[in-house]
Design a protein around this motif. Structure first.
Motif, PDB file in Angstrom:
ATOM      1  N   LYS A   3       0.848  -1.193   0.000  1.00  0.00           N
ATOM      2  CA  LYS A   3       0.000   0.000   0.000  1.00  0.00           C
ATOM      3  C   LYS A   3       0.876   1.232   0.000  1.00  0.00           C
ATOM      4  N   VAL A   4       0.554   2.200  -0.849  1.00  0.00           N
ATOM      5  CA  VAL A   4       1.274   3.478  -0.901  1.00  0.00           C
ATOM      6  C   VAL A   4       0.277   4.585  -0.553  1.00  0.00           C
ATOM      7  N   ASN A   5       0.518   5.263   0.562  1.00  0.00           N
ATOM      8  CA  ASN A   5      -0.332   6.397   0.956  1.00  0.00           C
ATOM      9  C   ASN A   5       0.347   7.670   0.437  1.00  0.00           C
ATOM     10  N   LEU A   6      -0.312   8.335  -0.510  1.00  0.00           N
ATOM     11  CA  LEU A   6       0.356   9.450  -1.201  1.00  0.00           C
ATOM     12  C   LEU A   6       0.601  10.634  -0.263  1.00  0.00           C
ATOM     13  N   ALA A   7      -0.331  10.921   0.646  1.00  0.00           N
ATOM     14  CA  ALA A   7      -0.132  12.042   1.582  1.00  0.00           C
ATOM     15  C   ALA A   7       1.061  11.768   2.496  1.00  0.00           C
ATOM     16  N   VAL A  22       7.386   6.447  -5.816  1.00  0.00           N
ATOM     17  CA  VAL A  22       6.647   5.727  -4.775  1.00  0.00           C
ATOM     18  C   VAL A  22       6.232   4.322  -5.225  1.00  0.00           C
ATOM     19  N   LEU A  95       0.616  13.704  -8.744  1.00  0.00           N
ATOM     20  CA  LEU A  95       1.072  12.354  -9.080  1.00  0.00           C
ATOM     21  C   LEU A  95       1.541  12.380 -10.533  1.00  0.00           C
TER      22      LEU A  95
END
Lengths: 118, 118
Positions: A3-7, A22, A95
């Motif tokens: 899982k990649v949490n952008l924030a 990321v 992004l």
């Protein structure tokens, strides 16, 4: 599967025009980046350029006066070979997707960009 | 350069598990899709599978009991060849990226998927 949490990724750096990788998708870097001010006009001869706005507002200027202004939840794919310039009046979070190692400036005389992975 | 507003695109259809193409990036379809319930376990032998959650919550189950649950602003790239199943307890809205024509199910015996462009 990761899982990649952008924030969370965006909170790890404060520099502008400095994409951080990321994730990887079929040889493309999936990156987050912060924009403010103007980037130079440039083009990517061999690749499209994917922008999705996460926070703030970004204008993509074309060479011919064409421009699109994008807010959160809006994307634009700049076709390969098209001269463009991203700019942001205040900080915007974006992004980006480009082939691995593509220079930000699209300048093929430069060595492949070394973008940090976070 | 064309602006794509993802919420406006998602408002144009109500079907589930039915990706709609909103842009093209280097031969890949950039799609929006609505999930609810469970999709069958499947894999894509020749491509990674990019998921970014726009609204709601999506769980990606792996074959081995591995699972990641993603909310808005979270992404996961499922590596090619990895068996997985997306599921959503209630409706979730997702940005998907896959090579043009890739079947949703990854089944290479099926003809290329015909995904509507909106």
């Amino acid at each position: 599967m990761k899982k990649v949490n952008l924030a969370e990724k965006l909170a790890m750096f404060s520099t502008h025009w400095d994409p951080h990788v990321v994730a990887s998708y079929n040889g493309n870097d999936v990156m987050v980046v912060k924009f403010t001010g103007e980037f130079p006009f440039h083009k990517h001869d061999t690749t499209d350029d994917f922008f999705l706005i996460l926070e703030g507002e970004v204008t993509l200027d074309g060479e011919d006066g064409d421009a699109v202004t994008l807010g959160p939840g809006e994307l634009c794919v700049v076709p390969k070979g098209m001269i463009h310039r991203p700019r942001a009046t205040s900080e915007a979070k974006v992004l980006l997707i480009e082939p691995k190692g593509e220079p930000n400036s699209g300048d093929s005389d430069r060595p492949p960009a070394t973008k940090p992975t976070i």
